[in-house]
Write a protein that holds these residues in place. Structure first.
Motif, mmCIF file in Angstrom:
data_model
loop_
_atom_site.group_PDB
_atom_site.id
_atom_site.type_symbol
_atom_site.label_atom_id
_atom_site.label_comp_id
_atom_site.label_asym_id
_atom_site.label_seq_id
_atom_site.Cartn_x
_atom_site.Cartn_y
_atom_site.Cartn_z
ATOM 1 N N ASP A 1 0.882 -1.278 -0.241
ATOM 2 C CA ASP A 1 -0.060 0.011 -0.060
ATOM 3 C C ASP A 1 0.941 1.408 -0.147
ATOM 4 O O ASP A 1 0.516 2.270 -0.377
ATOM 5 N N ALA A 2 1.953 0.970 0.739
ATOM 6 C CA ALA A 2 2.847 2.272 0.608
ATOM 7 C C ALA A 2 3.371 2.628 -0.596
ATOM 8 O O ALA A 2 3.845 3.792 -0.949
ATOM 9 N N GLU A 3 3.498 1.725 -1.495
ATOM 10 C CA GLU A 3 4.117 1.998 -2.936
ATOM 11 C C GLU A 3 3.161 2.949 -3.975
ATOM 12 O O GLU A 3 3.349 3.612 -4.749
ATOM 13 N N ILE A 4 1.753 2.847 -3.305
ATOM 14 C CA ILE A 4 0.701 3.766 -3.950
ATOM 15 C C ILE A 4 0.752 4.912 -3.335
ATOM 16 O O ILE A 4 0.148 5.022 -2.096
ATOM 17 N N PRO A 5 0.849 6.272 -3.784
ATOM 18 C CA PRO A 5 1.062 7.569 -3.102
ATOM 19 C C PRO A 5 -0.289 7.731 -2.558
ATOM 20 O O PRO A 5 -1.375 7.658 -3.354
ATOM 21 N N HIS A 6 -0.432 8.422 -1.510
ATOM 22 C CA HIS A 6 -1.751 8.876 -0.681
ATOM 23 C C HIS A 6 -2.085 10.307 -1.023
ATOM 24 O O HIS A 6 -3.097 10.595 -0.600
ATOM 25 N N GLY A 7 -1.182 10.765 -1.747
ATOM 26 C CA GLY A 7 -1.577 12.494 -1.926
ATOM 27 C C GLY A 7 -2.526 12.590 -2.912
ATOM 28 O O GLY A 7 -2.699 13.904 -3.080
ATOM 29 N N LEU A 8 -3.248 11.820 -3.310
ATOM 30 C CA LEU A 8 -4.124 12.098 -4.316
ATOM 31 C C LEU A 8 -5.395 12.690 -3.738
ATOM 32 O O LEU A 8 -6.073 13.381 -4.416
ATOM 33 N N GLY A 9 -5.716 12.118 -2.404
ATOM 34 C CA GLY A 9 -6.933 12.911 -1.781
ATOM 35 C C GLY A 9 -7.946 11.858 -1.193
ATOM 36 O O GLY A 9 -7.440 11.035 -0.339
ATOM 37 N N LEU A 10 -9.297 11.898 -1.288
ATOM 38 C CA LEU A 10 -10.127 10.715 -0.904
ATOM 39 C C LEU A 10 -10.020 9.469 -1.406
ATOM 40 O O LEU A 10 -9.540 9.146 -2.539
ATOM 41 N N SER A 11 -10.375 8.477 -0.637
ATOM 42 C CA SER A 11 -10.187 7.130 -1.018
ATOM 43 C C SER A 11 -11.235 6.330 -0.383
ATOM 44 O O SER A 11 -11.630 6.606 0.988
ATOM 45 N N VAL A 12 -11.423 4.988 -0.974
ATOM 46 C CA VAL A 12 -12.436 4.267 -0.356
ATOM 47 C C VAL A 12 -11.708 2.658 -0.806
ATOM 48 O O VAL A 12 -11.195 2.539 -1.713
ATOM 49 N N VAL B 1 -9.086 6.163 -5.300
ATOM 50 C CA VAL B 1 -8.549 7.223 -4.633
ATOM 51 C C VAL B 1 -9.055 8.496 -5.846
ATOM 52 O O VAL B 1 -9.228 8.173 -6.833
ATOM 53 N N GLN B 2 -9.676 9.437 -5.137
ATOM 54 C CA GLN B 2 -9.847 10.725 -6.173
ATOM 55 C C GLN B 2 -9.366 11.970 -5.680
ATOM 56 O O GLN B 2 -9.173 12.134 -4.499
ATOM 57 N N THR B 3 -8.810 12.873 -6.520
ATOM 58 C CA THR B 3 -8.275 14.196 -6.103
ATOM 59 C C THR B 3 -9.068 15.134 -5.495
ATOM 60 O O THR B 3 -10.348 15.034 -5.482
ATOM 61 N N LEU B 4 -8.774 15.759 -4.635
ATOM 62 C CA LEU B 4 -9.638 16.774 -4.132
ATOM 63 C C LEU B 4 -9.878 18.348 -4.751
ATOM 64 O O LEU B 4 -10.936 18.711 -4.501
ATOM 65 N N ARG B 5 -8.882 18.276 -5.661
ATOM 66 C CA ARG B 5 -9.167 19.338 -6.457
ATOM 67 C C ARG B 5 -9.646 19.249 -7.818
ATOM 68 O O ARG B 5 -9.354 18.190 -8.413
ATOM 69 N N ARG B 6 -10.138 20.108 -8.792
ATOM 70 C CA ARG B 6 -10.506 19.830 -9.817
ATOM 71 C C ARG B 6 -9.185 20.131 -10.838
ATOM 72 O O ARG B 6 -8.682 21.030 -10.631
ATOM 73 N N PRO B 7 -9.254 19.470 -12.184
ATOM 74 C CA PRO B 7 -10.103 18.429 -12.456
ATOM 75 C C PRO B 7 -10.009 17.106 -11.585
ATOM 76 O O PRO B 7 -8.844 16.771 -11.088
ATOM 77 N N ILE B 8 -11.405 16.553 -11.363
ATOM 78 C CA ILE B 8 -11.244 15.293 -10.463
ATOM 79 C C ILE B 8 -10.495 14.236 -11.112
ATOM 80 O O ILE B 8 -11.141 13.578 -12.435
ATOM 81 N N VAL B 9 -9.803 13.467 -10.688
ATOM 82 C CA VAL B 9 -9.040 12.467 -11.399
ATOM 83 C C VAL B 9 -9.074 11.184 -10.498
ATOM 84 O O VAL B 9 -9.137 11.165 -9.178
#
Length: 553
Positions: free
Chosen positions: A399-410, A428-436
């Protein structure tokens, strides 16, 4: 109507839910002031209407050659057609089927009785699985199925030979989510498909006279879904008609001898691949073999493996997955595997397909022997110690290999039955637009994370675990990244690794707060309408399943 033999057959009824009185001799069919085609009773009350936006000055009702009643505007554009609202008869160029993206379904629904056109209990439709099947239900219970479509005919209808196939078509578009079955007007031959009030299904055509192409009759017990139960096989020309598949025995001898076969059969001996180390400290382990069965109506609930190119690849995949109980490779379809109970299997004298049944009986094949001389205590120690390291250490490290800085996650945790492995999905989805969106999947057998394509949905409640049921992971999400926008029920199919929308009750205000849960193998949708008022919908058979949606409150 169509004239059949010496009588007229009614093929479509407008007001089957609201019949006219028997003594009403003054009923009329008119185009009303709003431009709609209307059926009026003797007191000029509207019993039925096309109910579309129309202009009276330009409306006209036309009965076309194949029986389609059409409401047209002044430019002959269709505003409404009876083919969009089928009753119990499928006429040429009329379609029945399903759109899984919109949730729209077109089914044939039987009459309630021979002289009563109100909706009966039998329904004939098309499944959205690959390959599709014609399927009939009695109420909510499976009643009959055609077998898989092989691009030219249905596997479970042996009399549907090539000379009858000219008019039958089934078109499936995976990207659009549509599956439709229809009959063409071919070679000047008029035909129709009909489901009776008693559940019989007929395909009829006109040549030198009316003749039946094929028929699924309720008097043939092998046609009734699941007559011989799980791992049983039905043969019309045998007595009794039910027997167990090779390597199986009746679940209950008493019930079986009484002619009640629905309990089915159980395996006599466990498969070689199921034998664990506790069976013996020193043993010879043999691979399972496949017993070929000719001229078969293939069982229901096949898993279609689109990435396998040939019969040998299909066999190898099944042999390498202990949960795979049987397979079949059909040239025009591809590889199908069965990881659940083999149900509604039938033996034909001709036609049908080859089914390869997984067996432990090495006398019926040439298995590859693998000598294993292993200490029981050693293997147990390795298994337990290894599990402790891989499970506890893996999730942290991987899990540490995938960065957590993207934003929200489920997350969601489930099980792949065909491959017999655990699955962890992360979105995982970004908090800012454009949503990724970033979607990653972990499988216990490969022991690695793998990146998938993003998804066209938006998270509602970050941190909430997805709900696992029937090989799929479920969340409530939004179609648009706008506060209070409509929510949708989204499922991730573990086998196909794709996101799809699931039908939900259309009476729900999906802007309200909703929760998901599983109750006795049913998906439950909880809707909070107002303080102290909660609706709980039990989705007994929802949109991803061919049996439709049945919700109770």
């Amino acid at each position: 109507m169509v004239q059949e033999h010496d009588f007229l057959k009614v093929v479509w009824v407008a007001n089957r839910d609201k019949p006219l009185g028997h003594k009403d001799q003054s009923a009329s069919l008119i185009i009303g002031g709003d431009g709609n085609l209307k059926l009026l009773d003797g007191r000029k009350n509207a019993i039925w209407s096309t109910n579309v936006m129309a202009k009276s000055n330009y409306s006209a009702a036309v009965l076309l050659d194949f029986g389609n009643l059409v409401l047209q505007d002044g430019n002959a554009n269709k505003m409404w057609e009876s083919f969009d609202e089928p009753t119990d008869t499928l006429l040429p160029n009329m379609k029945i089927g399903v759109n899984v993206k919109t949730g729209k379904k077109k089914y044939l629904i039987s009459w309630k009785g021979e002289d009563d056109p109100s909706p009966g209990s039998f329904v004939l439709g098309v499944t959205s699985e690959t390959p599709p099947q014609l399927f009939a239900w009695n109420g909510s219970s499976p009643y009959w199925r055609s077998g898989q479509w092989d691009k030219s005919k249905f596997n479970g209808i042996p009399t549907m030979s090539n000379k009858y196939l000219s008019g039958h078509q089934l078109v499936q578009n995976i990207n659009q989510g549509t599956t439709y079955y229809f009959r063409n007007y071919y070679n000047n031959s008029f035909g129709y498909v009909f489901i009776s009030s008693e559940g019989s299904i007929e395909s009829v055509r006109w040549g030198d006279g009316w003749s039946t192409n094929w028929e699924a009759s309720r008097t043939n017990r092998c046609e009734i879904y699941g007559t011989c139960g799980p791992f049983g096989v039905c043969d019309t020309f045998s007595s009794p008609i039910c027997s167990c598949l090779k390597g199986f025995k009746p679940r209950s001898d008493e019930e079986w001898n009484r002619g009640n076969w629905t309990g089915g059969c159980v395996r006599k001996m466990e498969l070689n691949c199921q034998k664990s180390a506790h069976a013996a400290a020193m043993t010879t382990v043999e691979k399972d073999v496949f017993w070929p069965m000719k001229h078969m109506k293939l069982p229901d609930s096949a898993d279609y493996l689109s990435n396998i190119a040939d019969a040998e690849g299909c066999r190898s995949w099944c042999l390498g997955n202990c949960s795979c109980l049987a397979f079949s490779y059909v040239e025009t379809v591809g590889c199908m595997a069965w990881c659940k109970n083999l149900i509604d299997t039938q033996q034909f004298s001709r036609e049908g397909k080859d089914l390869f049944l997984r067996l432990v009986d090495v006398d019926k094949g040439v298995p590859t022997k693998t000598k294993l001389i292993i200490s029981l205590s050693t293997i147990s120690g390795i298994m337990l110690f290894g599990a402790g390291i891989s499970v506890c250490g893996l999730f942290k490290w991987r899990d540490a290999e995938i960065p957590h800085g993207l934003g929200l996650s489920v997350y969601a945790f489930g099980y792949d039955e065909c491959n017999a492995e655990f699955v962890l999905l992360r979105v995982v989805q970004t908090l800012r637009r454009p949503i990724v969106s970033e979607v990653s999947i972990y499988k216990s057998e490969t022991n690695v994370w793998r990146r998938l394509q993003g998804m066209p949905y938006f998270l509602v409640e970050p941190g909430r675990m997805g709900v696992y049921l029937c090989g799929r992971l479920h969340w409530i999400m939004r179609c648009e990244c706008v506060r209070n926008s409509a929510k949708v029920l989204v499922a991730f199919d573990i086998r196909t690794e794709s996101f799809v929308e699931v039908d939900q009750p259309n009476v729900i205000d999906n802007r309200l707060r909703m929760d998901l849960a599983v109750l006795e193998e049913h998906l439950c949708l909880t809707v909070y309408r107002e303080p102290g008022v909660v609706d709980v919908w039990i989705m007994r058979e929802y949109g991803l399943n061919r049996h439709g949606i049945c919700c109770s409150r």
